[in-house]
Scaffold this active site. Structure first.
Site, PDB file in Angstrom:
ATOM      1  CD  GLU A 145      -2.284   1.430   2.886  1.00 55.30           C
ATOM      2  OE1 GLU A 145      -3.393   1.824   3.097  1.00 55.30           O
ATOM      3  OE2 GLU A 145      -1.813   0.649   3.957  1.00 55.30           O
ATOM      4  CB  CYS A 172      -4.048  -1.360   4.503  1.00 55.93           C
ATOM      5  SG  CYS A 172      -3.279  -1.311   6.130  1.00 55.93           S
ATOM      6  CD  GLU A 216      -5.523   4.797   5.872  1.00 58.26           C
ATOM      7  OE1 GLU A 216      -6.050   4.375   5.018  1.00 58.26           O
ATOM      8  OE2 GLU A 216      -4.860   3.996   6.779  1.00 58.26           O
ATOM      9  CE  LYS A 228      -7.310   1.022   3.874  1.00 55.64           C
ATOM     10  NZ  LYS A 228      -6.042   1.439   4.397  1.00 55.64           N
ATOM     11  CG  ASN A 276       1.989   1.288   4.222  1.00 55.16           C
ATOM     12  OD1 ASN A 276       2.745   2.666   4.342  1.00 55.16           O
ATOM     13  ND2 ASN A 276       2.144   0.825   3.188  1.00 55.16           N
ATOM     14  CG  ASN A 278      -4.971   3.876   0.501  1.00 54.33           C
ATOM     15  OD1 ASN A 278      -4.347   3.255  -0.447  1.00 54.33           O
ATOM     16  ND2 ASN A 278      -4.663   3.920   1.554  1.00 54.33           N
TER      17      ASN A 278
END
Length: 310
Positions: free
Chosen positions: A47, A169, A143, A124, A194, A107
């Site tokens: 990621e 993730c 995020e 994501k 991550n 993302n």
């Protein structure tokens, strides 16, 4: 006849804020060349591969935030990676921060086949962390502030002789991420992450970071009869320790390859996509054994029952 896909899981060590994209791409190309030398069909990166994990900082200036995002793919900085892949005849998948022409922020990860053609994109969906800064934390996890929830669902694409999908993730912790692709017959899922070792809201979880990572990758693989390639960014990045534990998991739920370091490292496995067949045809034959109507009926009749806060 077996359908063998040789996978290189390209774990990346820490990427500091001062590291240029050119320097990161150079590291990615080195791992790609190693993968090609070992006969890999595809190499998978983590990621947000191109930069440090920037959501750990609170930033108010949108221009500053946008420096971590890619406005096009390939970009000038990433073109050498695409060119080298085409020269070597190897496919790849990696994650990055995407800024669309409409000004939306995601993302994102993509799949590129052996010809250099982009065959799949995923954004994501399960965004972790928080939206507003929380000064008590050792580092932020913003995020929800910097990214929108992905709008492409979980797709499955014809790639590398089978059906491939992606998640990013935190998606790996949620069974629906795997199941939506499982219902489409997915045979290999690429997962970049991550993941910090320290969980500020729940520090008692810290000692289980690698265990929980392996738990969800193995469960998702087995319950959906699919290969799962989980690739981490790891090491101490801007003072934040990230877990590695990059793993290639078989449809049996067994780990058949795993990283040993906290640095750039390539994990290689020959994956037979036909190994998925017996699980999809027997234990996890969704058409025969899965009862989605019963789930809907329970929800409609009783609603979602949550434990009391008392």
């Amino acid at each position: 006849m077996s359908r063998i896909v040789t996978v290189g899981a390209a774990q990346m060590g820490a990427i500091q804020r001062a590291d240029s994209r050119a320097a990161v791409v150079k590291r990615m190309i080195e791992l790609m060349r190693q993968a090609a030398a070992h006969g890999c069909d595809v190499v998978v990166y983590p990621e947000l591969t191109l930069t440090t994990f920037f959501p750990r900082w609170f930033m108010e200036n949108q221009d500053e935030i946008d420096t971590f995002f890619e406005r096009e793919m390939p970009s000038n900085e990433t073109a050498p990676l695409f060119n080298e892949a085409a020269r070597l005849g190897i496919g790849f998948s990696f994650g990055y921060a995407e800024l669309t022409p409409e000004g939306r922020h995601f993302n994102t990860s993509l799949i590129v086949d052996k010809t250099g053609r982009q065959v799949g994109k995923y954004r994501k969906i399960h965004l972790p962390g928080h939206r507003e800064p929380e000064p008590w934390r050792a580092f932020q996890h913003l995020e929800k502030r910097y990214f929108e929830v992905g709008d492409l669902s979980w797709g499955v694409w014809n790639a590398f002789g089978g059906l491939a999908g992606m998640m990013i993730c935190n998606d790996r912790r949620w069974p629906e991420s795997y199941r939506v692709m499982g219902l489409q017959g997915v045979e290999m899922i690429f997962v970049g992450y991550n993941t910090p070792r320290h969980n500020p809201p729940a520090p008692d979880h810290d000692r289980l970071s690698e265990f929980h990572n392996q738990l969800v990758l193995q469960a998702g693989a087995y319950q959906n009869g699919t290969w799962v390639v989980g690739v981490g960014k790891c090491g101490v990045e801007e003072g934040c320790e990230m877990i590695g534990a990059t793993s290639i998991v078989a449809p049996t739920g067994e780990i058949i390859g795993q990283s040993l370091t906290q640095e750039d490292e390539l994990v290689i496995a020959r994956c037979d996509l036909d190994l998925t067949k017996s699980y999809k045809a027997t234990t996890f034959n969704f058409d025969l054994h899965r009862e989605p109507d019963q789930y809907r009926r329970i929800v409609e009749q009783k609603g979602v029952i949550r434990p009391s806060a008392d």
